[in-house]
Design a protein around this motif. Structure first.
Motif, PDB file in Angstrom:
ATOM      1  N   GLU A  60      31.393 -22.791  26.198  1.00 48.64           N
ATOM      2  CA  GLU A  60      31.787 -22.210  27.478  1.00 48.64           C
ATOM      3  C   GLU A  60      32.823 -21.108  27.298  1.00 48.64           C
ATOM      4  O   GLU A  60      32.743 -20.054  27.932  1.00 48.64           O
ATOM      5  CB  GLU A  60      32.365 -23.319  28.366  1.00 48.64           C
ATOM      6  CG  GLU A  60      32.971 -22.848  29.664  1.00 48.64           C
ATOM      7  CD  GLU A  60      33.653 -23.972  30.422  1.00 48.64           C
ATOM      8  OE1 GLU A  60      34.057 -23.721  31.571  1.00 48.64           O
ATOM      9  OE2 GLU A  60      33.782 -25.083  29.881  1.00 48.64           O
ATOM     10  N   VAL A  61      33.798 -21.333  26.430  1.00 45.18           N
ATOM     11  CA  VAL A  61      34.912 -20.399  26.295  1.00 45.18           C
ATOM     12  C   VAL A  61      34.534 -19.128  25.527  1.00 45.18           C
ATOM     13  O   VAL A  61      35.277 -18.152  25.547  1.00 45.18           O
ATOM     14  CB  VAL A  61      36.114 -21.104  25.621  1.00 45.18           C
ATOM     15  CG1 VAL A  61      35.916 -21.229  24.119  1.00 45.18           C
ATOM     16  CG2 VAL A  61      37.431 -20.404  25.954  1.00 45.18           C
ATOM     17  N   GLY A  64      33.332 -16.739  28.250  1.00 45.93           N
ATOM     18  CA  GLY A  64      33.147 -17.328  29.574  1.00 45.93           C
ATOM     19  C   GLY A  64      31.688 -17.597  29.900  1.00 45.93           C
ATOM     20  O   GLY A  64      31.254 -17.453  31.046  1.00 45.93           O
ATOM     21  N   TRP A  92      35.288 -26.694  27.891  1.00 47.41           N
ATOM     22  CA  TRP A  92      36.664 -26.305  27.607  1.00 47.41           C
ATOM     23  C   TRP A  92      37.618 -27.186  28.420  1.00 47.41           C
ATOM     24  O   TRP A  92      37.621 -27.139  29.652  1.00 47.41           O
ATOM     25  CB  TRP A  92      36.882 -24.835  27.953  1.00 47.41           C
ATOM     26  CG  TRP A  92      38.243 -24.320  27.580  1.00 47.41           C
ATOM     27  CD1 TRP A  92      39.235 -23.927  28.435  1.00 47.41           C
ATOM     28  CD2 TRP A  92      38.762 -24.132  26.260  1.00 47.41           C
ATOM     29  NE1 TRP A  92      40.345 -23.512  27.727  1.00 47.41           N
ATOM     30  CE2 TRP A  92      40.081 -23.632  26.386  1.00 47.41           C
ATOM     31  CE3 TRP A  92      38.241 -24.348  24.978  1.00 47.41           C
ATOM     32  CZ2 TRP A  92      40.880 -23.340  25.287  1.00 47.41           C
ATOM     33  CZ3 TRP A  92      39.036 -24.051  23.876  1.00 47.41           C
ATOM     34  CH2 TRP A  92      40.343 -23.557  24.037  1.00 47.41           C
TER      35      TRP A  92
END
Length: 322
Positions: A60-61, A64, A92
């Protein structure tokens, strides 16, 4: 070449492809890498699959969600199917509670464009909730069929035990712990993480397996390349003159073994990583160019012998991170 990942039913190649570099230069974390074109990403994924890599690790990180999207687009563009490619991604946890896990899974599914989440990992041990609370939410997703298996990342030995204990209460098991591990960073052998992983039957997924390119030897042979690096790598102690000198004996031996096997020092370093601990350790080198993907897959086509594995371990203990 396939092996079972931990106690799961996932039959995976010892090397996966780390996809942090697919972040499209987006977000604070994604800016670590230059933005890659869709064509290059598709080529990297295609070469990886053709060379025997059958799983891809994103998060996810990473931009983004941009890395997840880019990976899904590449897999779709080359006509891959879920039977050909397995996808691992990560939630995250920082500044969040375990309640964020069910609230954000839809976004992960949207970014991955329907690709199944074969392994869903808690990216860091830091959140407002306990590991037990996080695993309880992960277990709900697994039982609902939205993810297949549960992993963690950067967890200590104690937190691994807590996570596995919580999952067992749901009839599940902890599949993996993704941690930093390389010939130049073997801390997990001393802090109980590797020992606990073997005891519990949990796979180790090694990130930064080439120590951000240091194990390629190219910076030792041409220190001027360090000045051309962008990002924080060039400020790392390992890339300074003293650091390069300290690790040179290991690089010399990697180059000798590379000549023997018709490989590169990087490939020898990866081969050590996936063989030195039986079938416990998987590794996820990245690739920001198609030739990097070609380099990765070659590491699975030969096998260092027991004496060579031991010798590299001894050399790395003399010059690696303590």
């Amino acid at each position: 070449m396939r092996r079972r990942m931990g106690a799961s039913d996932l039959e995976l190649s010892p090397l996966g492809l780390g996809c942090w570099q697919f972040s499209k230069g987006s977000g604070l974390v994604g800016k670590f890498w230059p933005a890659l074109s869709d064509a290059d990403i598709a080529s990297i994924v295609r070469i990886s699959l053709a060379g025997g890599i059958n799983w891809f690790d994103t998060a996810e990180v990473y931009g983004g969600g941009r890395s997840e999207e880019a990976l899904a687009d590449a897999l779709n563009a080359i006509g891959a199917s879920p039977g050909d490619a397995r996808v691992a991604t990560k939630w995250w946890p920082v500044l969040r509670t375990a309640g964020s896990i069910p609230r954000t899974i839809g976004e992960r599914e949207r970014r991955l464009k329907g690709w199944p989440i074969d392994l869903y990992q808690v990216h860091q041990p830091f959140s407002f909730s306990s590991a037990t609370a996080e695993m309880n939410e992960m277990a709900k997703l697994a039982k609902a069929g939205r993810i297949r298996h549960v992993g963690v990342s950067n967890f200590s030995a104690a937190k691994m035990r807590e996570a596995d204990r919580a999952l067992r209460a749901h009839g599940l098991r902890l599949t993996s712990n993704q941690v930093k591990y390389s010939l130049l960073d073997r801390r997990i052998e001393r802090n109980g993480v590797l020992e606990t992983a073997k005891e519990l039957g949990v796979a180790i997924i090694a990130y930064s397996p080439l120590e951000q390119g240091l194990l390629s030897g190219k910076f030792h042979r041409d220190p001027g390349l360090v000045k051309r690096l962008s990002g924080p790598r060039r400020f790392s102690p390992g890339f300074r003159a003293a650091g390069l000198q300290r690790t040179l004996p290991l690089i010399d031996r990697l180059e000798e073994l590379a000549a023997k096997y018709g490989a590169s020092p990087s490939q020898v370093a990866l081969n050590w990583l996936i063989l030195a601990n039986g079938e416990t350790v998987f590794a996820i080198p990245g690739a920001s160019k198609p030739r990097h993907a070609e380099e990765n897959v070659r590491a699975m086509t030969f096998a260092l012998d027991a004496e060579e594995l031991r010798e590299l371990a001894e050399l790395s203990a003399l010059c690696g991170r303590r």
